[in-house]
Design an enzyme around this catalytic site. Structure first.
Site: not given
Ligand code: SAH
Length: 216
Positions: A66
């Site tokens: 993000s």
């Molecule tokens: N917090 C992360 C942002 C990553 S983007 C950071 O700081 O880098 C969002 C993430 O949510 C992705 O890796 C995606 O695979 C995950 N995601 C999406 N749906 C999800 C679910 N149902 N359970 C767990 N993770 C999920």
């Protein structure tokens, strides 16, 4: 790995803190955490030069780390306290979890993509983040095992509010979740005011990768 955080990186990070502050983040603990976490270590080498720009960048498995402003914004709404036990949904690169780990007692983070879960789980302790417990699973289920939580943060864009997450919150706890039926989501803070009652607050608009059901 610790040694890979240079004076140059620290200087760039100080500038990033000023950018985030200028965009409206006021909580100094949150700003300090952004100033402390070596974001370049959460990215592929190819993106190292861009690590301290205020923008989202690609990580493994077609996901994104993000934007620092978004991380700061969500963290500020979550209002983490030193005694808090926090659940994050969407581990991704682990950067948001690392920021939170500076501000709370214990952090659990769930990722649905096995490759990303494995990669980040190995990496976090290597770069000094031992307080983060990573979990492989579907964030829609939360974590029965480690519930209840003081705060829950969803870092993917949801089109409905998972009931399990509301259940796993302590009374007085917060769920911060980007929510809506369009591509651009509204940031919500849902406060659990009693066992079965909630207060909802709506904040700014943000883009996120989708919150998908099931594991892969
Ligand atoms: N917090 C992360 C942002 C990553 S983007 C950071 O700081 O880098 C969002 C993430 O949510 C992705 O890796 C995606 O695979 C995950 N995601 C999406 N749906 C999800 C679910 N149902 N359970 C767990 N993770 C999920």
């Amino acid at each position: 790995m610790y040694l890979m955080d240079s004076y140059r990186h620290k200087g760039l990070r100080r500038q990033l803190v000023e950018v985030v502050r200028a965009k409206g983040i006021t909580n100094t603990l949150v700003l300090d955490a952004i100033g402390s976490v070596p974001r370049h270590l959460f990215l592929d080498k190819a993106f190292e030069e861009q690590a301290y720009k205020d923008k989202a960048l690609p990580i493994l498995a077609n996901q994104t780390i993000s934007q620092p402003y978004t991380v700061a914004y969500q963290t500020e709404l979550l209002d983490p306290r030193p005694t808090d036990k926090i659940l994050e949904i969407g581990t991704g690169s682990g950067y948001q979890a690392a920021v939170l780990s500076h501000l709370c007692k214990k952090i659990y983070s769930i990722e649905r993509q096995e490759a990303l879960y494995k990669y980040t789980s190995r990496k976090l302790p290597e770069i000094g983040y031992e307080k983060i417990r990573t979990l492989y699973g579907d964030g829609y289920q939360g974590s029965e095992r480690f519930a209840p939580f003081d705060k829950i943060l969803v870092t993917a864009g949801a089109s409905f509010i998972p009931p399990a997450l509301l259940e796993q919150l302590k009374v007085g706890g917060y769920l911060v979740i980007p929510f809506g039926d369009k591509e651009v989501k509204t940031m919500l803070r849902i406060i659990k005011t009693d066992t079965d009652s909630y207060k909802e607050e709506a904040y700014g608009e943000f883009r996120f990768v989708p919150f998908l059901e099931g594991i892969v």
